[in-house]
Scaffold this active site. Structure first.
Site, PDB file in Angstrom:
ATOM      1  N   ASP A 545       0.831  -1.197   0.000  1.00 35.65           N
ATOM      2  CA  ASP A 545       0.000   0.000   0.000  1.00 35.65           C
ATOM      3  C   ASP A 545       0.868   1.250   0.000  1.00 35.65           C
ATOM      4  OD1 ASP A 545      -2.692   1.255   0.332  1.00 35.65           O
ATOM      5  OD2 ASP A 545      -1.775   1.978   2.185  1.00 35.65           O
ATOM      6  N   GLU A 574       1.642  -0.260  -4.837  1.00 39.08           N
ATOM      7  CA  GLU A 574       0.670   0.739  -5.256  1.00 39.08           C
ATOM      8  C   GLU A 574       1.422   2.059  -5.402  1.00 39.08           C
ATOM      9  OE1 GLU A 574      -3.408   2.956  -3.688  1.00 39.08           O
ATOM     10  OE2 GLU A 574      -1.726   2.529  -2.347  1.00 39.08           O
TER      11      GLU A 574
END
Length: 919
Positions: A545, A574
């Site tokens: 993330d 990400e």
């Protein structure tokens, strides 16, 4: 009758002109677009709605937004959307100099110009007038770091009014007190004061006269920039690595050094002397100077080759050998301790083979399936459905276990499990404990069972790791808040003004960012959290993330740790940014969520953008990523509107987009529910908060409510991908594209797949052999992987009809080999673009190659006598160099524009009537 012909020979001088795009014409409408909208990441903006339209200002020739409130010191990423199409390229950025309202200006003739103006909506103000001390370098612009910009030391540059005097205006509410420091564009270079100055804003707009008597330090250079400019970018054990630095300076800079370590420790040194690690010199290789006397010097140094699995960390500084001090890249500080640490990993860079063959199913646990009502302690079924979607809906690990056979039967081979840490929210991205699963999801033991069950089915499991931040309720942060600098966790976060101001994820106070460059923080994440998930739980890798939050140095250490535990683990990040930023993680991560391709697909399928633009984006994206960096492609996600909703419920649009996704390089992601037609119960554009509630609705399990046609289509795509090595390992080559049609192939030596896509409103007849320019006739057979269609070549042609709004996928048998166009033809495609009746952007006027005459010819174009047409030819996507061409017909009628590939600067326009009479 003699045939009428207008011929212009464009002069030799034209060959030296470099204009690649059409030159602006007096006939052009300066407004250019019918509608322009601003979208972005600030709290007052969003990425999906049209809530911030711009208005055209005819007097200035620009589009202007209404007043937009921005937080001072915060970076706003934004883009303009014109007539439904996103502007191309990376997001634009702006750091607001102070808390205020701003007007965003869009320049049609310079679309990427950042022009953001202070709105005249403030109640009170003060004019700061600063006198700087003698000896302040004239090349440095002072800045104001204040309570209005979170004491950001570069966001608010002042305006020079005389040799030693600068001014700026601070705005806000009447009676508001503002505290501030002056600096020379950096905290290291602020004025020598212990406490900030203060001033009170008034409606009379008073002037505050200030004098700085001494700066704490003075910068050596205007800027020292490295930005990971080293070659090769992904080195192996045989490679020496050349490090390049750009130095902008007015005074002399003649020396520099690189300080590097190979044992994982932080390098340290200054002015060529290493305190930790080794030193190599930086030497000036080139210097240029502009009219203002600003010099730009390029400096280079070489770090010698290292053995495999080596973490090379380095810092670098530059200086003038005849003066004191030095300045470090990229944060331009004067001490090694505070300097940016760069890093790269030496190894034979390879991503796992299974990752290249992965079909990833993203499970958002709370919304997938409620397998146990016993843990529904936060579920409130009495609330209205819209309110329930903001909280917990009851999905859990037990529910995933119950439906793992369903996932396996899809043909999926990889599970992506969303965060299930202990934390306050159902999405899991606010962790309060990295090594305990929230009881509302299940338990650590139940997660182990899920991983075991997946492994029994030859499925991999990747877990959503959140290394960038914690919840503000995490014990570490609470201890730091309570004890301040006495807490062992104080340096695990970055407090800018204890206790209320600290670095956060996108300004969200609930999400304090971890300082992963603090040794203890990094050790905890790498030596405790990562082994817990890999060894105790047994996951096969991580989706990371907000991967652009932690430093590249962190990711070098992260790769080293993960691969030491399991060299076949898959780590993909990400990185919600532009292509250059995403690809900068090559060598550290195995891949990334492919936002670039998502934008290109959305533009083509949802916003009716040109397929040419899609083709160009795909070619650039996958060419940049290379073979080992795995692009995780997707149509939607927990952070984006459902694709089916954005497509106005058009199932064929979803099916076609999925067909393209599954035939592209990389690992396709299916966001739970897409495969059964899950959309949205509400329009996110109509709510101001919790927009993502509609992106994360409960999975459809009632078979009668599932869309069986879409489900069958996804299964067929997964089967095709699993059966065709070309779709997982093959090269990607675009054969042909225009505004509506894309033809490309994926190929390995023993397998070839051809994809033909037509997003236009009309069927298109295509000759595949002709598109390949294949001169030698071979027997070729195409067998559809989705339908029962078979096509065979005949006498050197392979004709087919590509239906409007379709994506066809074919297995290729026989020799189908792309060849360069003949010398006579020279190009694959020539397009005519220009002023009315043409246009400057589309492929509406494609030319056809006349084999007999060896000329490219347009269709007949109706023109009016005396009305001048400006135009250009575009050859295989490249504009003909030079000025726009002009033609003024003497009579009304139809005309054919002719392009001679052997004499590209001779332009011929023929009247159809005259041609017929001559014939």
């Amino acid at each position: 009758m003699v045939q009428k012909r207008w011929i212009w020979l464009i002069g030799i001088a034209l060959l030296f002109l470099s204009f690649a795009q059409p030159v602006a014409s007096t006939y052009a409408d300066a407004k250019t677009y019918g509608e322009v909208v601003l979208r972005g990441n600030a709290e007052t903006l969003d990425w999906s709605s049209d809530n911030n339209p711009l208005t055209y200002n005819a007097e200035e020739g620009v589009w202007l937004s209404g007043p937009i409130p921005l937080e001072g010191g915060k970076v706003t990423e934004f883009k303009f959307v014109y007539d439904g199409n996103w502007m191309s390229g990376a997001n634009l950025t702006f750091t607001a100099p102070q808390d205020a309202e701003y007007i965003f200006a869009f320049h049609p003739e310079n679309e990427r110009k950042v022009d953001i103006r202070l709105a005249d909506t403030y109640e009170a103000s003060v004019e700061l007038e600063l006198t700087v001390p003698e000896g302040t370098p004239e090349w440095v612009t002072p800045t104001v770091a204040s309570s209005k910009n979170d004491f950001h030391y570069t966001a608010a540059p002042m305006t020079k009014t005389s040799k030693n005097t600068y001014t700026t205006k601070i705005v806000g509410q009447a009676g508001e007190e503002v505290s501030y420091f002056y600096s020379l564009a950096g905290e290291s270079y602020k004025e020598n004061l212990d406490e900030p100055r203060t001033v009170t804003l008034s409606t009379s707009g008073d002037t505050e006269e200030d004098t700085v008597t001494q700066w704490k330090k003075v910068p050596v250079a205007q800027s020292v920039t490295h930005d990971y400019n080293h070659s090769p970018y992904v080195p192996n054990h045989r490679d020496d690595v050349t490090v390049k630095v750009e130095v902008q300076h007015f005074g002399p800079i003649d020396k520099g050094a690189i300080y590097y370590t190979t044992d994982g420790t932080t390098p340290d040194g200054k002015r060529g002397e290493a305190a930790n690690g080794q030193t190599v010199p930086l030497k000036v290789t080139d210097t240029s100077e502009n009219a203002d006397g600003l010099k730009t010097s390029i400096m280079e140094g070489v770090i010698p080759s290292q053995k495999k699995e080596t973490r090379v960390k380095y810092k670098l500084d530059v200086w003038n050998s005849n003066s004191d001090g030095s300045q470090f890249a990229d944060n331009n500080v004067l001490s090694s301790e505070d300097a940016t640490e760069f890093a790269y990993y030496v190894d034979t860079y390879e991503s796992p083979e299974w990752a290249k063959e992965a079909v990833i199913y993203q499970v958002f646990v709370d919304r997938f399936r409620d397998g146990s009502t016993e843990n529904n302690t936060s579920v409130n079924p009495e609330q209205p459905y819209d309110e329930q979607l903001k909280g917990w809906m009851g999905g859990d690990i037990q529910g995933v276990l119950e439906k793992i056979d369903y996932i396996e039967n899809l043909g999926v081979n990889t599970l992506w499990i969303s965060p299930i840490y202990e934390g306050p929210y159902s999405h899991g991205y606010h962790p309060t404990d990295f090594m305990n699963i929230d009881p509302r999801f299940g338990s650590n033991q139940l997660m182990k069972e899920l991983v075991d069950e997946a492994h029994k089915r030859d499925m991999k499991v990747v877990y959503d790791l959140v290394p960038n931040h914690t919840s503000d309720q995490h014990d570490f942060f609470q201890d730091a808040l309570e004890k301040g600098p006495d807490s062992p966790y104080y340096d695990w976060y970055t407090f800018t003004n204890y206790p209320n101001e600290y670095d956060t994820f996108y300004g969200i106070q609930e999400l304090p960012e971890l300082n992963n460059d603090n040794p203890e923080t990094r050790e905890y994440m790498l030596d405790e959290v990562v082994p817990f998930w890999m060894n105790e739980i047994g996951v096969d890798g991580f989706r990371l993330d907000y991967a652009k939050g932690p430093s590249q140095s962190f990711w070098v250490d992260f790769r080293h740790k993960v691969k030491s535990l399991d060299d076949d683990a898959f780590i993909f990040g990400e990185v919600w940014d532009n292509l250059d930023t995403i690809s900068s993680y090559k060598g550290k991560l195995d891949g990334a969520i492919d936002f670039e391709t998502h934008s290109a697909i959305t533009n083509a399928f949802i916003q009716d953008g040109s397929v040419n633009t899609l083709a160009s984006s795909l070619e650039e994206t996958f060419g940049t990523y290379g073979d080992e960096f795995v692009a995780a492609t997707f149509l939607d996600s927990h952070d984006m509107p459902r694709f089916l909703f954005e497509a106005d419920g058009n199932e064929e649009t979803l099916k076609n987009a999925a067909a393209l996704q599954f035939t592209l390089p990389g690992a396709p992601i299916i966001y739970y529910g897409d495969e059964v037609g899950l959309s949205q119960s509400g329009d996110h554009n109509l709510v101001d908060e919790w927009k993502d509630r509609y992106y994360r609705e409960m999975m459809i399990w009632e078979e009668e409510k599932q869309n069986g046609d879409i489900l069958s289509h996804y299964k067929a795509l997964i089967d095709a991908r699993n059966d065709q090595p070309a779709l997982t390992q093959g090269d990607f080559n675009i054969i042909y594209s225009d505004d509506d049609v894309l033809v490309f192939e994926r190929s390995v030596p023993q397998d070839k797949v051809l994809v033909v896509m037509n997003l236009g409103e009309e069927d298109r007849k295509l000759d595949i052999i002709d598109l390949y320019n294949q001169q030698t006739p071979n027997k070729v057979q195409l067998t559809s992987l989705l339908e029962k269609e078979k096509l065979k070549s005949h006498k050197g042609t392979l004709e087919m009809t590509s239906e409007a709004g379709s994506v066809a996928i074919y297995d290729v048998k026989g020799k189908l080999r792309y060849e360069a166009p003949s010398e006579e033809k020279k190009y694959n495609k020539v397009v005519l673009r220009g002023s009315a009746p043409f246009d400057w952007s589309s492929d509406a006027n494609m030319l056809t190659f006349d084999e007999k005459e060896a000329l490219w010819k347009s269709e007949p174009i109706e023109l009016t006598a005396g009305e001048t047409v400006e135009y250009k030819f575009v050859r295989d996507g490249e504009w003909l160099e030079g000025d726009n061409l002009r033609f003024t017909p003497e009579a009304d009628g139809k005309y054919i524009f002719i392009f001679d590939p052997q004499n590209e600067y001779q332009v011929t326009v023929e009247q159809v009537q005259a041609m017929n009479e001559a014939a």
